[in-house]
Enzyme design. Structure first.
Site, PDB file in Angstrom:
ATOM      1  N   SER A 195      30.247  45.258  39.523  1.00  0.00           N
ATOM      2  CA  SER A 195      29.708  44.553  38.357  1.00  0.00           C
ATOM      3  C   SER A 195      30.113  45.292  37.101  1.00  0.00           C
ATOM      4  O   SER A 195      30.028  46.529  37.041  1.00  0.00           O
ATOM      5  CB  SER A 195      28.176  44.489  38.441  1.00  0.00           C
ATOM      6  OG  SER A 195      27.633  44.057  37.210  1.00  0.00           O
ATOM      7  N   TYR A 206      20.036  49.967  40.216  1.00  0.00           N
ATOM      8  CA  TYR A 206      21.195  49.148  40.606  1.00  0.00           C
ATOM      9  C   TYR A 206      22.495  49.675  40.011  1.00  0.00           C
ATOM     10  O   TYR A 206      23.502  49.808  40.716  1.00  0.00           O
ATOM     11  CB  TYR A 206      20.972  47.698  40.174  1.00  0.00           C
ATOM     12  CG  TYR A 206      22.162  46.809  40.440  1.00  0.00           C
ATOM     13  CD1 TYR A 206      22.466  46.394  41.741  1.00  0.00           C
ATOM     14  CD2 TYR A 206      22.994  46.385  39.397  1.00  0.00           C
ATOM     15  CE1 TYR A 206      23.568  45.581  41.985  1.00  0.00           C
ATOM     16  CE2 TYR A 206      24.087  45.570  39.639  1.00  0.00           C
ATOM     17  CZ  TYR A 206      24.372  45.179  40.931  1.00  0.00           C
ATOM     18  OH  TYR A 206      25.468  44.385  41.179  1.00  0.00           O
TER      19      TYR A 206
END
Length: 245
Positions: free
Chosen positions: A140, A163
């Protein structure tokens, strides 16, 4: 016929990546933690006319499950051309650096980092037999150290300590993996599907899972001239996808 394994492929971006590979003539192994969900995805594709597909029970947090998946796939093929490490969790919200417990980091790392390592190491022998092996670690742009340090970046205030740490660590693993395989036919990249609407983000994304699947599949199918050891986000950089670590 080339063969690909996608972890966490029973829904979302993983499912749409599988669709892209199937449309391009690949045989696809649908890795799914829950076998029923994996078989449901296979039935969905079969209704669409795709036959070169099989569900495999695969929980990347469980070494026994990974090894059993390797044995099962080994019964079907001696060669694996593509491994897409797509399985991941976000760890829930909020994720404050000063408040998130170590246990939260450990749980997310177990899937997003250790799971990638388990799967990659387990299937490396089959990948080495391919003439053009490809590994895509789904990442990401939101875990870029450079971007998250830039107050002018549009998502600068969107911090998620758990995350982003897990995916940044996975990116570093990708760099090391690509380096170790630099003198081979492997192409290894970390690829961001973009901010797409899936269960992963409670469908808050601005793009579609299909768009994300196309971006992932593109780097699973790159030719010998394609990049390796790169962080790719076509959403961030439409020109060539290369994104700062």
């Amino acid at each position: 016929m080339k063969r690909a394994l996608i972890t966490g492929a029973n829904k979302g971006v993983g499912l749409e990546t599988a669709r892209q590979l199937l449309e391009n003539g690949y045989f696809v192994f649908i890795g799914s933690r829950n076998m029923e969900n994996g078989e449901s995805a296979v039935r969905q594709f079969q209704k669409e006319g795709f036959e070169n597909i099989k569900a495999v029970q695969l929980d990347v947090t469980d070494l026994n499950s990974v090894e059993e998946a390797r044995a099962e796939i080994g019964k079907q093929t001696e060669v694996l051309d593509v491994l897409i490490n797509n399985a991941g969790i976000n760890g829930g919200m909020p994720q404050a650096a000063l408040e998130a417990p170590v246990e939260a980091f450990d749980k997310v790392m177990d899937t997003n980092l250790y799971g990638v390592i388990r799967a990659t190491q387990a299937f490396m022998d089959l990948l080495r037999k391919s003439a053009a092996p490809r590994i895509v670690n789904v990442s990401s742009s939101g875990c870029s150290l450079t971007l998250h340090s830039d107050p002018d970046w549009m998502y600068y205030s969107h911090k998620a300590a758990v995350y982003t740490a897990s995916k940044a660590a996975m990116n570093m693993y990708t760099i090391n993996l690509a380096y170790e395989l630099r003198d081979t036919a492997f192409r290894v990249n970390a690829v961001c599907p973009g901010f797409v609407a899936t269960d992963f983000n409670n469908h808050r994304g601005t793009g579609t899972a299909a768009q994300g699947g196309k971006r992932i599949a593109r780097y699973a199918m790159i030719g010998a001239e394609g990049p390796s050891g790169k962080f790719i986000s076509e959403e961030y950089n439409p020109e060539n996808g290369e994104t700062p670590w």
